[in-house]
Design a protein around this motif. Structure first.
Motif, PDB file in Angstrom:
ATOM      1  N   PHE A   1      61.377 -18.127  -5.478  1.00 53.22           N
ATOM      2  CA  PHE A   1      61.655 -17.343  -6.684  1.00 53.22           C
ATOM      3  C   PHE A   1      61.180 -18.100  -7.935  1.00 53.22           C
ATOM      4  O   PHE A   1      61.142 -19.333  -7.920  1.00 53.22           O
ATOM      5  CB  PHE A   1      63.155 -17.057  -6.779  1.00 53.22           C
TER       6      PHE A   1
ATOM      7  N   THR B   1      60.013 -13.996  -8.012  1.00 51.63           N
ATOM      8  CA  THR B   1      58.948 -13.193  -7.432  1.00 51.63           C
ATOM      9  C   THR B   1      58.058 -12.664  -8.561  1.00 51.63           C
ATOM     10  O   THR B   1      58.486 -12.567  -9.705  1.00 51.63           O
ATOM     11  CB  THR B   1      59.523 -12.029  -6.615  1.00 51.63           C
TER      12      THR B   1
ATOM     13  N   LYS C   1      57.888  -5.333 -10.065  1.00 54.12           N
ATOM     14  CA  LYS C   1      58.654  -6.510  -9.668  1.00 54.12           C
ATOM     15  C   LYS C   1      58.463  -6.644  -8.166  1.00 54.12           C
ATOM     16  O   LYS C   1      58.963  -5.828  -7.385  1.00 54.12           O
ATOM     17  CB  LYS C   1      60.135  -6.328 -10.041  1.00 54.12           C
TER      18      LYS C   1
ATOM     19  N   ASP D   1      59.377  -7.863  -5.216  1.00 50.81           N
ATOM     20  CA  ASP D   1      60.339  -8.459  -4.294  1.00 50.81           C
ATOM     21  C   ASP D   1      59.948  -8.278  -2.834  1.00 50.81           C
ATOM     22  O   ASP D   1      60.685  -8.695  -1.943  1.00 50.81           O
ATOM     23  CB  ASP D   1      61.744  -7.886  -4.543  1.00 50.81           C
TER      24      ASP D   1
ATOM     25  N   THR E   1      59.064 -12.292  -1.364  1.00 56.20           N
ATOM     26  CA  THR E   1      60.117 -13.294  -1.544  1.00 56.20           C
ATOM     27  C   THR E   1      59.868 -14.582  -0.756  1.00 56.20           C
ATOM     28  O   THR E   1      60.581 -15.564  -0.958  1.00 56.20           O
ATOM     29  CB  THR E   1      61.483 -12.724  -1.136  1.00 56.20           C
TER      30      THR E   1
ATOM     31  N   ASN F   1      63.407  -7.778  -0.424  1.00 58.41           N
ATOM     32  CA  ASN F   1      64.522  -8.094  -1.317  1.00 58.41           C
ATOM     33  C   ASN F   1      65.763  -8.592  -0.599  1.00 58.41           C
ATOM     34  O   ASN F   1      66.615  -9.252  -1.190  1.00 58.41           O
ATOM     35  CB  ASN F   1      64.883  -6.859  -2.153  1.00 58.41           C
TER      36      ASN F   1
ATOM     37  N   ARG G   1      67.298 -12.164  -0.871  1.00 60.89           N
ATOM     38  CA  ARG G   1      68.260 -12.517  -1.929  1.00 60.89           C
ATOM     39  C   ARG G   1      69.697 -12.350  -1.424  1.00 60.89           C
ATOM     40  O   ARG G   1      70.556 -13.210  -1.645  1.00 60.89           O
ATOM     41  CB  ARG G   1      68.030 -11.636  -3.149  1.00 60.89           C
TER      42      ARG G   1
ATOM     43  N   ALA H   1      69.046 -12.128  -9.473  1.00 60.34           N
ATOM     44  CA  ALA H   1      67.754 -11.495  -9.737  1.00 60.34           C
ATOM     45  C   ALA H   1      67.719 -10.873 -11.125  1.00 60.34           C
ATOM     46  O   ALA H   1      66.656 -10.812 -11.765  1.00 60.34           O
ATOM     47  CB  ALA H   1      67.476 -10.426  -8.684  1.00 60.34           C
TER      48      ALA H   1
ATOM     49  N   SER I   1      71.903  -3.916  -3.753  1.00 64.73           N
ATOM     50  CA  SER I   1      70.914  -4.370  -4.738  1.00 64.73           C
ATOM     51  C   SER I   1      71.239  -3.842  -6.129  1.00 64.73           C
ATOM     52  O   SER I   1      71.296  -4.608  -7.095  1.00 64.73           O
ATOM     53  CB  SER I   1      69.508  -3.934  -4.310  1.00 64.73           C
TER      54      SER I   1
ATOM     55  N   TRP J   1      60.771  -1.713  -8.890  1.00 67.25           N
ATOM     56  CA  TRP J   1      61.193  -2.868  -8.103  1.00 67.25           C
ATOM     57  C   TRP J   1      60.812  -2.632  -6.646  1.00 67.25           C
ATOM     58  O   TRP J   1      61.466  -1.885  -5.938  1.00 67.25           O
ATOM     59  CB  TRP J   1      62.704  -3.057  -8.231  1.00 67.25           C
TER      60      TRP J   1
ATOM     61  N   THR K   1      60.783  -3.346  -2.972  1.00 65.92           N
ATOM     62  CA  THR K   1      61.783  -4.070  -2.176  1.00 65.92           C
ATOM     63  C   THR K   1      61.285  -4.571  -0.829  1.00 65.92           C
ATOM     64  O   THR K   1      62.004  -5.299  -0.144  1.00 65.92           O
ATOM     65  CB  THR K   1      63.017  -3.180  -1.940  1.00 65.92           C
TER      66      THR K   1
END
Length: 333
Positions: free
Chosen positions: A14, A16, A36, A38, A41, A48, A51, A166, A193, A306, A308
């Motif tokens: 991280f 990302t 974004k 993710d 990762t 995602n 995380r 995040a 999330s 985002w 994922t």
């Protein structure tokens, strides 16, 4: 106790990536936005859920657990990733799936390859997985094991802490790009999330800076909304957040249902892959991007999508017997 005080096992890389994209799919609804990433990762096949796993696994270890019982269907990225990470820390894993024995899903193959014992409930109701997981854990405890139960997607207040962290990461990237306010759109399954994002934005005192739109691909909105709100509040208490909660809402992007293919979403996923180089899985991201492309005019502020992950589901879809012809035909059109 605050976020930095909570146990965490480092798995991902991280932050990302966060980048502006002028045109993701060659159509108006997916132009001029930020991604974004993710899906990048850095642990196993990414996504995602890394995380979430960092905090869930750390909590299990902190409690002295020697085995984890996780509810996760045959295509569950989270359950497979948990099985892989548990190998490193010497934890046994039992995965409870709904339905009957299925061998085709890549995620399930990974779980078994990593040593997970897989049990099927025999019924189609995904909600029955948690009940059976609790029964298995109780039986294991009677045998002297210290079992830690994890619901679908690691959707607990502890698991949501991964996305609280995040949120802080996102705010730093917004500053780097001189973005004062944004709307974040992301796919939502179990809801951990979005709950963590809401709690993390409150922790950072940035609740008025980011609007969050969750596209539900799994549960009816009316059912999921209250669960997410309660989990966000629990996560906020856990991390010591006292700021104004972020504005958030949940919209329906299920299409024909969780895990069921949508021809329109599949076509969009192909355009996103060929035009923007982004792999959008059929279960989560393809449907969320379809909703976004259809509703973009309703969304104000600069937009952040985002991504994922979902690489294993994408692999299953792309290698199916019908996908090859569809992909070839669409690519030529």
């Amino acid at each position: 106790m605050g976020l930095v005080d909570l146990p965490r096992v480092p798995l991902g890389i991280f932050p990302t990536p966060f980048a502006r994209v002028s045109d993701l799919a060659g159509e108006p609804g997916l132009r001029e936005l930020y991604l974004k990433r993710d899906d990048l990762t850095g642990f196993a096949w990414g996504g995602n859920k890394v995380r979430t796993l960092e905090y869930v696994l750390a909590d299990a270890l902190a409690r002295g657990s020697d085995t984890v019982v996780v509810a996760g269907g045959p295509t569950s990225n989270f359950a497979a990733m948990l099985a892989v990470a548990a190998c490193r820390y010497g934890l046994g894993v039992t995965q409870v799936c709904y339905g009957d024995l299925r061998e085709g899903a890549s995620a399930l193959k990974v779980s078994r390859r990593a040593g997970a014992v897989v049990e099927f409930t025999g019924g189609p109701d995904r909600g029955g997985m948690e009940e059976r997981a609790a029964e298995i854990a109780e039986s294991q405890r009677a045998q002297g094991l210290t079992s830690y139960v994890v619901p679908r997607g690691g959707a607990t207040a502890v698991g949501a802490c991964g996305f609280a962290a995040a949120a802080v990461e996102l705010l730093e990237q917004l500053d780097e790009h001189d973005l004062a306010e944004v709307t974040v759109v992301l796919p939502v399954g179990s809801g951990g999330s979005i709950a963590g994002l809401v709690a993390g934005l409150a922790l950072a005192g940035a609740g008025d800076r980011v609007d969050v739109v969750g596209v539900s691909v799994s549960r009816p909105v009316a059912l999921a909304r209250q669960e997410i709100a309660e989990r966000a509040e629990a996560c906020a208490r856990l991390v010591g957040a006292t700021g104004t909660p972020a504005r958030w809402r949940l919209v329906d992007g299920r299409g024909p249902g969780y895990g069921s293919s949508s021809a329109e979403a599949d076509r969009l996923a192909l355009r996103v892959l060929c035009h923007g180089g982004l792999l959008a899985d059929p279960v989560y991201n393809a449907k969320a991007l379809l909703w976004l492309s259809q509703h973009r005019p309703e969304l104000r502020r600069p937009l952040v999508y985002w991504s994922t992950g979902g690489a294993l589901a994408s692999a299953d879809e792309l290698t199916s017997t019908t996908a090859g012809a569809a992909v070839g035909e669409e690519a030529r059109s």
